[in-house]
Enzyme design. Structure first.
Site, PDB file in Angstrom:
ATOM      1  N   GLU A 187     -38.032 -23.079 -46.305  1.00 21.79           N
ATOM      2  CA  GLU A 187     -37.013 -23.123 -47.346  1.00 21.79           C
ATOM      3  C   GLU A 187     -37.612 -23.620 -48.657  1.00 21.79           C
ATOM      4  OE1 GLU A 187     -33.673 -22.501 -46.850  1.00 21.79           O
ATOM      5  OE2 GLU A 187     -33.866 -22.045 -44.725  1.00 21.79           O
ATOM      6  N   VAL A 188     -37.053 -23.142 -49.761  1.00 18.99           N
ATOM      7  CA  VAL A 188     -37.449 -23.617 -51.087  1.00 18.99           C
ATOM      8  C   VAL A 188     -36.216 -24.162 -51.785  1.00 18.99           C
ATOM      9  CG1 VAL A 188     -38.474 -23.025 -53.309  1.00 18.99           C
ATOM     10  CG2 VAL A 188     -39.279 -21.901 -51.239  1.00 18.99           C
ATOM     11  N   LYS A 240     -40.948 -27.041 -51.442  1.00 21.70           N
ATOM     12  CA  LYS A 240     -41.098 -26.047 -50.389  1.00 21.70           C
ATOM     13  C   LYS A 240     -41.260 -26.780 -49.065  1.00 21.70           C
ATOM     14  CE  LYS A 240     -43.232 -22.116 -50.796  1.00 21.70           C
ATOM     15  NZ  LYS A 240     -44.267 -21.051 -50.996  1.00 21.70           N
ATOM     16  N   ASP A 259     -54.032 -14.387 -51.735  1.00 18.73           N
ATOM     17  CA  ASP A 259     -52.770 -13.637 -51.746  1.00 18.73           C
ATOM     18  C   ASP A 259     -52.314 -13.350 -53.175  1.00 18.73           C
ATOM     19  OD1 ASP A 259     -50.583 -12.335 -50.560  1.00 18.73           O
ATOM     20  OD2 ASP A 259     -49.336 -14.129 -50.732  1.00 18.73           O
TER      21      ASP A 259
END
Length: 350
Positions: free
Chosen positions: A25-26, A41, A134
């Site tokens: 979850e953020v 986060k 990424d």
């Protein structure tokens, strides 16, 4: 585990849930000690449950936190409270590069300053021994001060490459399109892998299309391993830079992001101007962080987004703000990656 508004993680008070997905979850939160907004986060349970993984994560997170650069999203803190492990990062106002590219490519004169900033951020991380792994448009935020690279090293820290196959296919396809050939084949990587990802991002900035396409993971990875993207018409200098970044063999790419940045500055024809832009951003980034009211986090996973509508008007309505020189039109609604806006009324009342 979902936290509600008003809940506490140590000194951090939760304000709102910004997004959820395979990586946890953020949240938007408030640091009660420094009286500033932050983003939190919450890490996935496998990291929290395994002591060795958690200790390794903490060591590597400290290295990421040491990155002090105007174009890197700052990691403020790592913490553990009530069995929950979490990261505390700066809030950013703006939109992701992915959101901007959904409206079409960037003119070269707008793309080049951003590309130089992104290359500078990668160069700084590589000097600290950190490979992003990424880099993609969803991991780049556009703000009034320029670009910000998000989630530096977090994919490596939490083992996202291993977990990627368990996510939704569309999300993995999006990440695969920016993977270097060696990363796609699970071979050892070094900073030149980020150079490949950077080349794919730059190509998309200039054309509005991915360098490597496909409808399935297999098709995208095959394209990454075998194909060459179409030429950048009428832009020979930039085409040469992109193609060197996208060389299949690491030894044929730029030796460092410093070399990439220098080539971009030569292509821009004004390296001193580009450096001045970076210096100006450096002097203003701390102020921008304290004033920001939106956060964008990105990962190889699919997040549930909760955007706020932004409309133009007066008398208590919300308002749209210019994001960056590349965003020349104001839209009535924008979707950001785990991004929440506060209205003009809320800003006045806060």
């Amino acid at each position: 585990m979902t936290l509600s508004a008003g809940a506490r993680l140590g000194p951090y008070e939760i304000v709102a849930n910004l997004g959820s997905g395979g990586m946890g979850e953020v949240y938007e939160a408030r640091d009660t000690r420094l009286h500033r907004g932050v983003a939190i986060k919450v890490l996935p349970s496998p990291v929290a449950a395994d002591r060795e993984s958690r200790e390794r994560f903490e060591r590597e997170a400290r290295a990421v936190a040491a990155l002090n650069h105007p174009h890197i999203c700052t990691l403020y803190d790592i913490g553990r409270a009530d069995g929950v492990d979490f990261l505390v990062m700066e809030l950013l106002e703006g939109e992701t590069l992915a959101s901007r590219l959904a409206r079409g490519p960037l003119p070269a004169e707008d793309a080049l300053p951003l590309a130089i900033q992104i290359a500078s951020a990668l160069e700084r991380a590589h000097r600290a021994g950190i490979v992003h792994r990424d880099l993609k448009p969803a991991n780049i935020m556009l703000t009034e001060q320029g670009s910000k690279v998000l989630d530096f090293g977090l994919a490596k820290l939490v083992g996202a490459d291993v977990e990627a196959t368990r996510t939704m296919a569309g999300s993995v396809v999006g990440t695969a399109a920016y993977m270097s050939p060696e990363q796609a084949e699970a071979r050892p990587i070094d900073p030149r892998s980020d150079a490949f990802s950077f080349g794919a991002v730059l190509y998309e900035m200039l054309t509005g299309h991915r360098a490597f396409g496909g409808d399935t993971i297999a098709q995208v990875l095959t394209s990454v391993l075998r194909d060459e993207p179409p030429l950048l018409a009428g832009q020979p200098a930039l085409d040469a830079i992109v193609r060197r970044c996208l060389a299949k063999q690491p030894s044929q790419r730029f030796a460092s992001m410093r070399d990439v940045k220098a080539s971009l500055e030569r292509a821009a024809g004004a390296p001193a101007s580009a450096r001045s832009r970076d210096n100006l951003t450096s002097s203003t980034c701390s102020m921008a962080a304290s004033e920001s009211r939106a956060i964008a986090f990105a990962s190889p996973f699919s997040w549930s987004i909760h955007p706020k509508a932004i409309t133009s008007g007066r008398s208590g309505t919300t308002a749209s703000w210019p994001i960056f020189s590349t965003c020349r039109t104001r839209s009535r609604a924008r979707s950001f990656a785990a991004c929440r806006w506060r209205s003009a009324t809320e800003r006045r009342d806060s």
